[in-house]
Design a protein around this motif. Structure first.
Motif, PDB file in Angstrom:
ATOM      1  N   ARG A 268       1.023  -1.226   0.007  1.00 31.52           N
ATOM      2  CA  ARG A 268      -0.026   0.108  -0.080  1.00 31.52           C
ATOM      3  C   ARG A 268       0.864   1.346   0.061  1.00 31.52           C
ATOM      4  O   ARG A 268       2.003   1.271   0.646  1.00 31.52           O
ATOM      5  N   ARG A 269       0.203   2.434  -0.550  1.00 29.98           N
ATOM      6  CA  ARG A 269       0.983   3.547  -0.534  1.00 29.98           C
ATOM      7  C   ARG A 269       1.410   3.994   0.887  1.00 29.98           C
ATOM      8  O   ARG A 269       0.416   3.928   1.834  1.00 29.98           O
ATOM      9  N   LEU A 270       2.468   4.426   1.094  1.00 30.37           N
ATOM     10  CA  LEU A 270       2.898   4.866   2.532  1.00 30.37           C
ATOM     11  C   LEU A 270       2.727   6.581   2.671  1.00 30.37           C
ATOM     12  O   LEU A 270       2.755   7.389   1.936  1.00 30.37           O
ATOM     13  N   HIS A 271       1.974   6.447   3.862  1.00 30.49           N
ATOM     14  CA  HIS A 271       1.698   8.213   4.426  1.00 30.49           C
ATOM     15  C   HIS A 271       2.258   8.345   5.615  1.00 30.49           C
ATOM     16  O   HIS A 271       2.974   9.419   5.845  1.00 30.49           O
ATOM     17  N   ALA A 272       2.456   7.417   6.516  1.00 30.25           N
ATOM     18  CA  ALA A 272       3.282   7.213   7.708  1.00 30.25           C
ATOM     19  C   ALA A 272       4.132   6.034   7.476  1.00 30.25           C
ATOM     20  O   ALA A 272       3.395   5.048   7.295  1.00 30.25           O
ATOM     21  N   ASP A 273       5.216   6.302   7.814  1.00 31.47           N
ATOM     22  CA  ASP A 273       6.157   5.050   7.847  1.00 31.47           C
ATOM     23  C   ASP A 273       7.346   4.763   8.920  1.00 31.47           C
ATOM     24  O   ASP A 273       7.541   5.855   9.559  1.00 31.47           O
ATOM     25  N   GLN A 274       7.779   3.661   8.783  1.00 35.12           N
ATOM     26  CA  GLN A 274       9.108   3.449   9.667  1.00 35.12           C
ATOM     27  C   GLN A 274       9.842   2.398   8.869  1.00 35.12           C
ATOM     28  O   GLN A 274       9.525   1.913   8.148  1.00 35.12           O
ATOM     29  N   LEU A 275      11.173   2.644   9.327  1.00 30.08           N
ATOM     30  CA  LEU A 275      12.195   1.679   8.522  1.00 30.08           C
ATOM     31  C   LEU A 275      12.323   0.350   9.037  1.00 30.08           C
ATOM     32  O   LEU A 275      12.131   0.035  10.212  1.00 30.08           O
ATOM     33  N   LEU A 276      12.003  -0.562   7.971  1.00 31.37           N
ATOM     34  CA  LEU A 276      11.986  -2.165   8.151  1.00 31.37           C
ATOM     35  C   LEU A 276      13.394  -2.726   8.138  1.00 31.37           C
ATOM     36  O   LEU A 276      13.873  -3.373   9.153  1.00 31.37           O
ATOM     37  N   GLY A 277      14.570  -2.111   7.324  1.00 31.27           N
ATOM     38  CA  GLY A 277      15.711  -2.433   7.312  1.00 31.27           C
ATOM     39  C   GLY A 277      16.303  -2.066   6.178  1.00 31.27           C
ATOM     40  O   GLY A 277      15.569  -1.580   5.004  1.00 31.27           O
ATOM     41  N   THR A 278      17.493  -2.577   5.635  1.00 34.33           N
ATOM     42  CA  THR A 278      18.201  -2.374   4.437  1.00 34.33           C
ATOM     43  C   THR A 278      18.479  -3.773   3.806  1.00 34.33           C
ATOM     44  O   THR A 278      18.768  -4.821   4.514  1.00 34.33           O
ATOM     45  N   VAL A 279      18.460  -3.942   2.514  1.00 34.57           N
ATOM     46  CA  VAL A 279      18.826  -5.183   1.438  1.00 34.57           C
ATOM     47  C   VAL A 279      19.605  -4.570   0.513  1.00 34.57           C
ATOM     48  O   VAL A 279      19.437  -3.487  -0.005  1.00 34.57           O
ATOM     49  N   LYS A 280      20.275  -5.639  -0.045  1.00 38.01           N
ATOM     50  CA  LYS A 280      21.233  -5.483  -1.482  1.00 38.01           C
ATOM     51  C   LYS A 280      20.368  -6.002  -2.316  1.00 38.01           C
ATOM     52  O   LYS A 280      19.795  -7.168  -2.345  1.00 38.01           O
TER      53      LYS A 280
ATOM     54  N   SER B 240      20.043  -6.274  -6.644  1.00 36.21           N
ATOM     55  CA  SER B 240      20.896  -6.522  -7.769  1.00 36.21           C
ATOM     56  C   SER B 240      20.146  -6.378  -9.133  1.00 36.21           C
ATOM     57  O   SER B 240      18.814  -7.066  -9.016  1.00 36.21           O
ATOM     58  N   CYS B 241      20.387  -5.512 -10.021  1.00 36.31           N
ATOM     59  CA  CYS B 241      19.827  -5.606 -11.432  1.00 36.31           C
ATOM     60  C   CYS B 241      21.055  -5.572 -12.270  1.00 36.31           C
ATOM     61  O   CYS B 241      21.793  -4.621 -12.515  1.00 36.31           O
ATOM     62  N   GLY B 242      21.178  -6.707 -12.956  1.00 34.05           N
ATOM     63  CA  GLY B 242      22.214  -6.715 -13.870  1.00 34.05           C
ATOM     64  C   GLY B 242      23.696  -6.861 -13.201  1.00 34.05           C
ATOM     65  O   GLY B 242      23.687  -7.495 -12.188  1.00 34.05           O
ATOM     66  N   SER B 243      24.535  -5.895 -13.500  1.00 31.97           N
ATOM     67  CA  SER B 243      25.983  -5.900 -12.962  1.00 31.97           C
ATOM     68  C   SER B 243      25.869  -4.982 -11.769  1.00 31.97           C
ATOM     69  O   SER B 243      26.780  -4.620 -10.985  1.00 31.97           O
ATOM     70  N   THR B 244      24.795  -4.060 -11.388  1.00 30.97           N
ATOM     71  CA  THR B 244      24.742  -3.046 -10.514  1.00 30.97           C
ATOM     72  C   THR B 244      23.839  -3.778  -9.022  1.00 30.97           C
ATOM     73  O   THR B 244      22.874  -4.477  -9.208  1.00 30.97           O
ATOM     74  N   THR B 245      24.586  -3.170  -8.168  1.00 25.36           N
ATOM     75  CA  THR B 245      23.975  -3.753  -6.622  1.00 25.36           C
ATOM     76  C   THR B 245      23.880  -2.560  -6.008  1.00 25.36           C
ATOM     77  O   THR B 245      24.788  -1.464  -5.717  1.00 25.36           O
ATOM     78  N   GLU B 246      22.802  -2.245  -5.213  1.00 21.50           N
ATOM     79  CA  GLU B 246      22.345  -1.183  -4.452  1.00 21.50           C
ATOM     80  C   GLU B 246      22.059  -1.795  -3.020  1.00 21.50           C
ATOM     81  O   GLU B 246      21.452  -2.570  -2.915  1.00 21.50           O
ATOM     82  N   VAL B 247      22.241  -0.854  -2.169  1.00 21.43           N
ATOM     83  CA  VAL B 247      21.783  -0.981  -0.724  1.00 21.43           C
ATOM     84  C   VAL B 247      20.311  -0.269  -0.576  1.00 21.43           C
ATOM     85  O   VAL B 247      20.347   1.126  -0.971  1.00 21.43           O
ATOM     86  N   VAL B 248      19.315  -1.030  -0.514  1.00 20.58           N
ATOM     87  CA  VAL B 248      18.032  -0.116  -0.520  1.00 20.58           C
ATOM     88  C   VAL B 248      17.360  -0.085   0.922  1.00 20.58           C
ATOM     89  O   VAL B 248      17.327  -1.309   1.429  1.00 20.58           O
ATOM     90  N   GLU B 249      16.841   0.916   1.439  1.00 20.11           N
ATOM     91  CA  GLU B 249      16.132   0.849   2.600  1.00 20.11           C
ATOM     92  C   GLU B 249      14.649   0.613   2.358  1.00 20.11           C
ATOM     93  O   GLU B 249      13.913   0.883   1.323  1.00 20.11           O
ATOM     94  N   LEU B 250      14.187  -0.306   3.041  1.00 16.87           N
ATOM     95  CA  LEU B 250      12.790  -0.908   3.038  1.00 16.87           C
ATOM     96  C   LEU B 250      11.928  -0.311   4.280  1.00 16.87           C
ATOM     97  O   LEU B 250      12.297  -0.271   5.269  1.00 16.87           O
ATOM     98  N   TRP B 251      10.864   0.348   3.607  1.00 18.62           N
ATOM     99  CA  TRP B 251       9.912   1.007   4.614  1.00 18.62           C
ATOM    100  C   TRP B 251       8.693   0.452   4.687  1.00 18.62           C
ATOM    101  O   TRP B 251       7.920  -0.179   3.804  1.00 18.62           O
ATOM    102  N   VAL B 252       7.954   0.510   5.772  1.00 16.23           N
ATOM    103  CA  VAL B 252       6.763  -0.270   6.259  1.00 16.23           C
ATOM    104  C   VAL B 252       5.552   0.851   6.660  1.00 16.23           C
ATOM    105  O   VAL B 252       6.129   1.523   7.174  1.00 16.23           O
ATOM    106  N   CYS B 253       4.391   0.434   6.918  1.00 17.86           N
ATOM    107  CA  CYS B 253       3.321   1.104   7.281  1.00 17.86           C
ATOM    108  C   CYS B 253       3.574   1.519   8.839  1.00 17.86           C
ATOM    109  O   CYS B 253       4.086   0.930   9.434  1.00 17.86           O
TER     110      CYS B 253
END
Length: 81
Positions: A44-56, A58-71
């Protein structure tokens, strides 16, 4: 195709301040979930959120650290209801 992460990949996953809630597989998340616009658990679309954690993520040869947010307050998907 979804694969089970190996130990090296799991090392790149960092739990946030919400103990007991598993981080989702980043390969199963949508663009808006990876960008923090939608909840990483219920989509669902976030209106108020909190950090769940981070994950790596990958898309092709690119890897990014991404923050995941939850309700905030937590959605039913987070509480297992």
């Amino acid at each position: 195709m979804t694969t089970i992460p190996d130990r090296g990949e799991l090392a790149g996953m960092t739990a946030g301040p919400l103990p007991g809630i598993e981080l989702p597989d980043p390969d199963t998340l949508t663009g808006p979930q990876l960008q923090g616009w939608h909840c990483a658990l219920c989509r669902r679309r976030l209106h108020a959120d909190q950090l769940l954690g981070t994950v790596k993520w990958s898309c092709g040869s690119t890897t990014e650290v991404v923050e995941l947010w939850v309700c905030r307050p937590l959605c039913k998907e987070a509480t297992g209801a």
